[in-house]
Design a protein around this motif. Structure first.
Motif, PDB file in Angstrom:
ATOM      1  N   VAL A  28     -33.413 -55.645 -63.412  1.00 19.99           N
ATOM      2  CA  VAL A  28     -33.994 -54.078 -64.076  1.00 19.99           C
ATOM      3  C   VAL A  28     -34.404 -53.381 -63.146  1.00 19.99           C
ATOM      4  O   VAL A  28     -34.559 -52.141 -63.273  1.00 19.99           O
ATOM      5  CB  VAL A  28     -34.946 -54.521 -65.326  1.00 19.99           C
ATOM      6  N   ARG A  29     -35.272 -53.967 -62.030  1.00 19.06           N
ATOM      7  CA  ARG A  29     -35.778 -53.123 -60.980  1.00 19.06           C
ATOM      8  C   ARG A  29     -34.997 -52.048 -60.378  1.00 19.06           C
ATOM      9  O   ARG A  29     -35.347 -50.866 -60.178  1.00 19.06           O
ATOM     10  CB  ARG A  29     -36.537 -54.068 -60.111  1.00 19.06           C
ATOM     11  N   MET A  67     -42.012 -52.321 -65.803  1.00 18.07           N
ATOM     12  CA  MET A  67     -42.721 -51.082 -66.110  1.00 18.07           C
ATOM     13  C   MET A  67     -44.241 -51.215 -65.818  1.00 18.07           C
ATOM     14  O   MET A  67     -44.936 -50.519 -65.242  1.00 18.07           O
ATOM     15  CB  MET A  67     -42.496 -50.470 -67.249  1.00 18.07           C
ATOM     16  N   ALA A  68     -44.647 -52.621 -66.334  1.00 18.05           N
ATOM     17  CA  ALA A  68     -46.014 -52.888 -66.010  1.00 18.05           C
ATOM     18  C   ALA A  68     -46.268 -52.976 -64.560  1.00 18.05           C
ATOM     19  O   ALA A  68     -47.579 -52.754 -64.186  1.00 18.05           O
ATOM     20  CB  ALA A  68     -46.329 -54.223 -66.690  1.00 18.05           C
ATOM     21  N   GLU A  69     -45.388 -53.446 -63.805  1.00 24.74           N
ATOM     22  CA  GLU A  69     -45.528 -53.453 -62.241  1.00 24.74           C
ATOM     23  C   GLU A  69     -46.148 -52.082 -61.873  1.00 24.74           C
ATOM     24  O   GLU A  69     -46.510 -51.885 -60.840  1.00 24.74           O
ATOM     25  CB  GLU A  69     -44.348 -53.793 -61.557  1.00 24.74           C
ATOM     26  N   LEU A  70     -45.753 -50.905 -62.600  1.00 24.15           N
ATOM     27  CA  LEU A  70     -45.823 -49.759 -62.057  1.00 24.15           C
ATOM     28  C   LEU A  70     -47.160 -49.128 -62.847  1.00 24.15           C
ATOM     29  O   LEU A  70     -47.508 -48.069 -62.505  1.00 24.15           O
ATOM     30  CB  LEU A  70     -44.965 -48.720 -62.261  1.00 24.15           C
ATOM     31  N   ARG A 116     -44.456 -43.176 -63.272  1.00 26.18           N
ATOM     32  CA  ARG A 116     -46.083 -43.346 -63.520  1.00 26.18           C
ATOM     33  C   ARG A 116     -46.444 -42.167 -63.946  1.00 26.18           C
ATOM     34  O   ARG A 116     -47.332 -42.067 -64.823  1.00 26.18           O
ATOM     35  CB  ARG A 116     -46.688 -43.937 -62.491  1.00 26.18           C
ATOM     36  N   VAL A 117     -46.068 -40.803 -63.102  1.00 32.39           N
ATOM     37  CA  VAL A 117     -46.569 -39.640 -63.250  1.00 32.39           C
ATOM     38  C   VAL A 117     -46.177 -39.083 -64.669  1.00 32.39           C
ATOM     39  O   VAL A 117     -47.337 -38.688 -65.341  1.00 32.39           O
ATOM     40  CB  VAL A 117     -46.076 -38.718 -62.236  1.00 32.39           C
ATOM     41  N   LEU A 118     -45.213 -39.518 -65.168  1.00 31.94           N
ATOM     42  CA  LEU A 118     -44.647 -39.113 -66.649  1.00 31.94           C
ATOM     43  C   LEU A 118     -44.929 -40.164 -67.500  1.00 31.94           C
ATOM     44  O   LEU A 118     -44.616 -40.136 -68.615  1.00 31.94           O
ATOM     45  CB  LEU A 118     -43.241 -38.742 -66.414  1.00 31.94           C
ATOM     46  N   MET A 154     -47.721 -48.308 -55.138  1.00 30.80           N
ATOM     47  CA  MET A 154     -46.430 -47.329 -55.406  1.00 30.80           C
ATOM     48  C   MET A 154     -46.693 -46.392 -56.614  1.00 30.80           C
ATOM     49  O   MET A 154     -46.732 -46.803 -57.617  1.00 30.80           O
ATOM     50  CB  MET A 154     -45.535 -48.293 -55.537  1.00 30.80           C
ATOM     51  N   VAL A 155     -46.766 -45.235 -56.263  1.00 31.10           N
ATOM     52  CA  VAL A 155     -46.502 -44.077 -57.424  1.00 31.10           C
ATOM     53  C   VAL A 155     -45.075 -43.590 -57.302  1.00 31.10           C
ATOM     54  O   VAL A 155     -44.539 -43.069 -56.520  1.00 31.10           O
ATOM     55  CB  VAL A 155     -47.583 -42.781 -56.855  1.00 31.10           C
TER      56      VAL A 155
END
Length: 97
Positions: free
Chosen positions: A73-74, A31-34, A6-8, A1-2
């Motif tokens: 949080v998700r 956030m680590a999941e991403l 993640r891009v930023l 999943m992008v």
């Protein structure tokens, strides 16, 4: 999943009027999941919103929730991602002067 987060991902931060001493473990985990590593990030004092071009908030004012688990949080993370995507769409579509 992008995601746009993640891009930023090189510049995500937790900033607030009364920041904690460290990034919440649940926030760090989701956030680590991403693929975004917040291990070495330190929350900072929100001091000059007027100097920012854009500010994305959770909409909770000075009393943001604390002590949430990853399952709470998700949706917050995903909502912020959506807000950033919508903002980028608006900025790209906005006429330039």
């Amino acid at each position: 999943m992008v995601t746009i987060l993640r891009v930023l991902g090189s510049r995500p931060s937790k900033t607030g009027s009364t920041p904690d001493d460290e990034v919440d473990p649940a926030v760090r985990a989701v956030m680590a999941e991403l693929g975004i590593d917040l291990t070495h990030k330190v929350p900072t004092q929100l001091s000059d919103v007027d100097a920012a071009d854009v500010v994305i908030t959770m909409g909770c004012g000075d009393a943001c929730p604390v002590g949430l688990g990853p399952e709470q949080v998700r949706p917050i993370r995903d909502d912020i991602d959506l807000r950033v995507r919508e903002l980028l769409t608006e900025l790209v579509a906005a006429p330039t002067m």
